[in-house]
Design a protein around this motif. Structure first.
Motif, mmCIF file in Angstrom:
data_model
loop_
_atom_site.group_PDB
_atom_site.id
_atom_site.type_symbol
_atom_site.label_atom_id
_atom_site.label_comp_id
_atom_site.label_asym_id
_atom_site.label_seq_id
_atom_site.Cartn_x
_atom_site.Cartn_y
_atom_site.Cartn_z
ATOM 1 N N ASP A 74 0.816 -1.387 0.257
ATOM 2 C CA ASP A 74 0.224 0.219 0.149
ATOM 3 C C ASP A 74 0.800 1.380 -0.201
ATOM 4 O OD1 ASP A 74 -2.654 -1.260 0.067
ATOM 5 O OD2 ASP A 74 -2.900 -1.508 1.812
ATOM 6 N N ALA A 75 2.122 1.468 0.887
ATOM 7 C CA ALA A 75 2.807 2.329 0.625
ATOM 8 C C ALA A 75 2.964 2.742 -0.202
ATOM 9 C CB ALA A 75 3.490 2.220 1.797
ATOM 10 N N VAL A 76 3.746 1.694 -1.342
ATOM 11 C CA VAL A 76 4.462 1.801 -2.083
ATOM 12 C C VAL A 76 3.575 2.369 -3.249
ATOM 13 C CG1 VAL A 76 5.600 0.066 -4.687
ATOM 14 C CG2 VAL A 76 5.934 -0.259 -2.280
ATOM 15 N N ARG A 77 2.269 1.634 -3.267
ATOM 16 C CA ARG A 77 1.099 2.825 -4.121
ATOM 17 C C ARG A 77 1.410 3.675 -3.890
ATOM 18 N NH1 ARG A 77 -2.826 -1.265 -2.761
ATOM 19 N NH2 ARG A 77 -1.600 -2.847 -4.198
ATOM 20 N N ASP A 78 1.182 4.234 -2.518
ATOM 21 C CA ASP A 78 1.160 5.850 -2.124
ATOM 22 C C ASP A 78 2.154 6.484 -2.996
ATOM 23 O OD1 ASP A 78 -0.791 6.572 -0.539
ATOM 24 O OD2 ASP A 78 0.024 7.191 1.006
ATOM 25 N N LEU A 79 3.089 5.575 -2.769
ATOM 26 C CA LEU A 79 4.212 6.541 -3.402
ATOM 27 C C LEU A 79 4.402 7.130 -4.647
ATOM 28 C CD1 LEU A 79 8.113 4.520 -2.054
ATOM 29 C CD2 LEU A 79 6.961 6.847 -1.473
ATOM 30 N N ARG A 80 4.075 6.070 -5.584
ATOM 31 C CA ARG A 80 3.888 6.642 -6.829
ATOM 32 C C ARG A 80 2.342 7.813 -7.222
ATOM 33 N NH1 ARG A 80 4.940 8.002 -10.153
ATOM 34 N NH2 ARG A 80 4.189 8.184 -13.083
ATOM 35 N N ARG A 81 0.999 7.351 -5.828
ATOM 36 C CA ARG A 81 0.341 7.795 -6.083
ATOM 37 C C ARG A 81 0.439 9.332 -5.802
ATOM 38 N NH1 ARG A 81 -3.684 9.686 -2.814
ATOM 39 N NH2 ARG A 81 -2.342 8.876 -1.610
ATOM 40 N N ARG A 82 1.527 10.089 -4.979
ATOM 41 C CA ARG A 82 1.495 11.081 -5.005
ATOM 42 C C ARG A 82 2.860 11.718 -6.052
ATOM 43 N NH1 ARG A 82 2.003 10.465 1.329
ATOM 44 N NH2 ARG A 82 3.626 12.275 1.617
ATOM 45 N N GLY A 140 10.885 2.092 -8.065
ATOM 46 C CA GLY A 140 11.678 1.700 -9.276
ATOM 47 C C GLY A 140 11.912 0.585 -8.286
ATOM 48 N N SER A 141 12.785 -0.303 -9.061
ATOM 49 C CA SER A 141 13.184 -1.341 -9.315
ATOM 50 C C SER A 141 14.715 -1.310 -8.050
ATOM 51 C CB SER A 141 13.554 -2.765 -10.015
ATOM 52 O OG SER A 141 14.314 -4.049 -9.427
ATOM 53 N N HIS A 142 14.216 -2.026 -7.579
ATOM 54 C CA HIS A 142 16.088 -1.885 -6.610
ATOM 55 C C HIS A 142 16.352 -4.082 -6.171
ATOM 56 C CE1 HIS A 142 19.511 -0.341 -4.576
ATOM 57 N NE2 HIS A 142 19.505 -1.002 -3.575
ATOM 58 N N SER A 143 16.231 -4.975 -7.450
ATOM 59 C CA SER A 143 15.824 -6.073 -7.526
ATOM 60 C C SER A 143 15.374 -6.511 -6.786
ATOM 61 C CB SER A 143 17.607 -6.450 -7.100
ATOM 62 O OG SER A 143 18.220 -6.863 -5.878
ATOM 63 N N TRP A 152 15.710 -8.905 -11.904
ATOM 64 C CA TRP A 152 14.932 -6.985 -13.111
ATOM 65 C C TRP A 152 14.569 -7.966 -13.316
ATOM 66 C CZ3 TRP A 152 17.391 -3.634 -11.160
ATOM 67 C CH2 TRP A 152 18.446 -3.454 -11.578
ATOM 68 N N ARG A 153 13.304 -9.729 -14.042
ATOM 69 C CA ARG A 153 11.965 -9.300 -14.194
ATOM 70 C C ARG A 153 10.523 -9.342 -13.699
ATOM 71 N NH1 ARG A 153 11.935 -10.888 -20.397
ATOM 72 N NH2 ARG A 153 14.074 -11.060 -20.525
ATOM 73 N N GLU A 154 12.042 -10.025 -12.264
ATOM 74 C CA GLU A 154 10.821 -10.603 -10.794
ATOM 75 C C GLU A 154 10.370 -9.489 -10.163
ATOM 76 O OE1 GLU A 154 12.122 -12.956 -7.623
ATOM 77 O OE2 GLU A 154 12.031 -14.887 -9.362
ATOM 78 N N SER A 155 11.637 -7.924 -10.521
ATOM 79 C CA SER A 155 11.173 -7.323 -9.218
ATOM 80 C C SER A 155 9.627 -6.461 -9.996
ATOM 81 C CB SER A 155 12.338 -6.218 -8.616
ATOM 82 O OG SER A 155 12.974 -5.956 -10.133
ATOM 83 N N ILE A 156 10.294 -5.549 -11.121
ATOM 84 C CA ILE A 156 9.771 -4.954 -12.391
ATOM 85 C C ILE A 156 8.383 -5.983 -12.104
ATOM 86 C CG2 ILE A 156 9.564 -4.797 -14.778
ATOM 87 C CD1 ILE A 156 11.112 -2.934 -13.023
ATOM 88 N N ALA A 157 8.093 -6.784 -12.571
ATOM 89 C CA ALA A 157 6.555 -7.088 -12.567
ATOM 90 C C ALA A 157 6.063 -7.370 -11.465
ATOM 91 C CB ALA A 157 6.401 -8.736 -12.596
ATOM 92 N N CYS A 158 6.478 -7.390 -10.287
ATOM 93 C CA CYS A 158 5.771 -6.892 -8.819
ATOM 94 C C CYS A 158 5.379 -5.921 -8.704
ATOM 95 C CB CYS A 158 7.033 -7.687 -8.113
ATOM 96 S SG CYS A 158 6.886 -7.236 -6.259
ATOM 97 N N SER A 163 5.234 -3.456 -10.958
ATOM 98 C CA SER A 163 4.252 -2.932 -12.112
ATOM 99 C C SER A 163 2.558 -3.888 -11.722
ATOM 100 C CB SER A 163 4.179 -3.398 -13.348
ATOM 101 O OG SER A 163 5.611 -2.493 -13.674
ATOM 102 N N GLU A 164 2.511 -4.921 -11.445
ATOM 103 C CA GLU A 164 1.248 -5.435 -10.487
ATOM 104 C C GLU A 164 0.738 -4.325 -9.220
ATOM 105 O OE1 GLU A 164 -0.188 -8.082 -10.747
ATOM 106 O OE2 GLU A 164 -0.948 -8.141 -9.598
#
Ligand SMILES: [Zn+2]
Length: 265
Positions: free
Chosen positions: A112-120, A125-128, A147-153, A155-156
């Motif tokens: 939720d906090a990650v989503r909030d950062l983006r929303r604000r 981005g990914s740090h692996s 890279w793929r796992e972290s970016i997919a996670c 982005s989801e």
């Protein structure tokens, strides 16, 4: 095309370095107290033209004045409060690089906090996925997985494709960038102390200058303003770290102390 990207980690309340990010003194030297971090931000504000502090999303292309990018590694629990709050109070947005395998674990951001950062309006981005000790030592398959796992996670979580990343532990190689590009990452921040930018397989690769707890606000201000002194000292630190791999950690710590003390004068 040059940019001045500064790398921070956790910003903590009450000097509680255990409260956010990776544990242990090795990680704690990169964490700043909230009150110190505020002094760093104010020093930057006084040192650069207004509008210089921006994000890679707003300025993927630039010409004359190098933009200042404020970046925060690891995805520790305090990235939203107080770090993002303090940036927003000054009208700024930052770049937050999240270790996705740690999301929702003690000391790290929740989804939720990650989503909030983006929303604000911050760049997320990914740090692996797992924050490998030595990213560049991984096989190509291992790099691709990180890279793929972290970016997919991410982005989801964000509900949109995210295409920015930073290299954990400063272990960069061309293969690390190639793998990132293949995973759809368009901008990759390293820990190389340079203002120069490069392209690897269409991925924009940007260096960064690190700020550690032992560095006062004048470091952040000097780096953001592109002053030669602090940037040169960072290069010296970087080289000392390389030398330390052959001489041993004690030699590096002695060198680091000498370089940081010089920075204070
Ligand atoms: Zn890290």
């Amino acid at each position: 095309m040059r940019c001045l990207a500064i790398m921070y980690h956790d910003v903590v309340e009450n000097g509680d370095f255990e409260s956010s990010g990776f544990p242990g003194e090795g990680a704690h030297v990169y964490k700043l107290r909230r009150e110190d971090f505020e002094c760093h931000l104010d020093a930057i504000r006084d040192a650069v033209p207004s509008g210089a502090v921006s994000t890679i999303a707003a300025r993927r292309q630039w010409s004359s004045t190098p933009p200042v990018f404020l970046t925060f590694d690891d995805g520790g629990a305090t990235a939203l409060h107080p770090t993002a709050d303090l940036l927003e109070r000054r009208g700024w947005r930052g770049h937050f690089f999240v270790t996705t395998g740690r999301i929702g674990t003690p000391g790290f951001l929740s989804a939720d906090a990650v989503r909030d950062l983006r929303r604000r309006g911050h760049i997320v981005g990914s740090h692996s996925a797992s924050h490998p000790t030595r990213m560049s030592a991984l096989s190509r398959a291992g790099l691709d997985r990180e890279w793929r796992e972290s970016i997919a996670c991410l982005s989801e979580i964000a509900g949109e494709p995210l295409k920015v990343a930073s290299v954990p532990g400063g272990y960069y190689s061309r293969e690390v960038a190639r793998s990132a590009a293949a995973a759809g990452i368009e901008v990759l921040f390293t820990s190389e102390p340079t203002a120069a930018t490069a392209q690897v397989d269409g991925c924009l690769v940007l260096g960064r200058y690190v700020v550690q707890r032992a560095m006062g606000p004048e470091w952040s201000a000097g780096l953001a303003a592109g002053l030669r002194g602090p940037r040169w000292r960072q290069t010296a630190l970087w080289k000392a770290k390389r030398v330390a791999k052959t001489l041993g950690g004690g030699a590096y710590l002695t060198l680091r102390r000498a370089i940081l003390e010089r920075g204070r004068k």
